[in-house]
Design an enzyme around this catalytic site. Sequence first.
Site, short mmCIF file in Angstrom:
data_model
loop_
_atom_site.label_atom_id
_atom_site.label_comp_id
_atom_site.label_asym_id
_atom_site.label_seq_id
_atom_site.Cartn_x
_atom_site.Cartn_y
_atom_site.Cartn_z
N ASP A 108 0.84 -1.20 0.00
CA ASP A 108 0.00 0.00 0.00
C ASP A 108 0.88 1.25 0.00
O ASP A 108 1.09 1.86 -1.03
CB ASP A 108 -1.05 0.00 1.11
CG ASP A 108 -0.51 -0.40 2.47
OD1 ASP A 108 0.70 -0.22 2.74
OD2 ASP A 108 -1.30 -0.89 3.28
N ARG A 170 -5.85 -14.62 9.90
CA ARG A 170 -5.00 -15.10 8.80
C ARG A 170 -5.59 -16.33 8.13
O ARG A 170 -5.36 -16.58 6.96
CB ARG A 170 -3.61 -15.46 9.31
CG ARG A 170 -2.76 -14.31 9.73
CD ARG A 170 -1.34 -14.79 10.08
NE ARG A 170 -0.63 -13.80 10.85
CZ ARG A 170 -0.06 -12.72 10.35
NH1 ARG A 170 -0.14 -12.46 9.08
NH2 ARG A 170 0.57 -11.87 11.15
#
Length: 182
Positions: A108, A170
Amino acid sequence: MSTPSWPPPGDVGEILIDTDTLGARVKELGNEIAADYAGRSPVLVSVLKGAICFVADLAREIPLPVELEFMAVSSYGGTRSTGAVKILKDLDVDVAGRDILIVEDIVDTGLTLDYLLRILGERRPASIEVCSLLVREVEGKPAPELRYVGFRLPPVFVIGYGLDVDGRYRNLPYVASYTGEA
């Protein structure tokens, strides 16, 4: 869209990338990488812990003698970048003269990736490229140019398929938005 294999917790939002779509794209990336690295044995450098699901699936889709190496770096606390990158675990092998493919879960701000490219570039590899499962748009910052990208996402915080919030989520078999607080 695939049905989740277990009910999502209350702070898991919209499923953005389902299991079947993830699998299909990972297979495509494996084929692209195999074609580009034909006749070579790239070192897949996985960034722990977020890329673990992705690198495991990706490695199985590359019909070449790849080598897996792992680095652990940190730039996040909860859902926010700290602005500083630190190595928690370094590579176990010398990568000088080797073809390196950094395998990231998400890019990002590019802070972690820039750091990794600089550090690994100083080790004199034959080549260095990046494969990121996700690239998240960041307001006011152009998306980095990467050789291999799985999916581009709007600026939402995501979890699943290796991505977490403080170590949780996760194991979701899909990528979803996160609606809880960290």
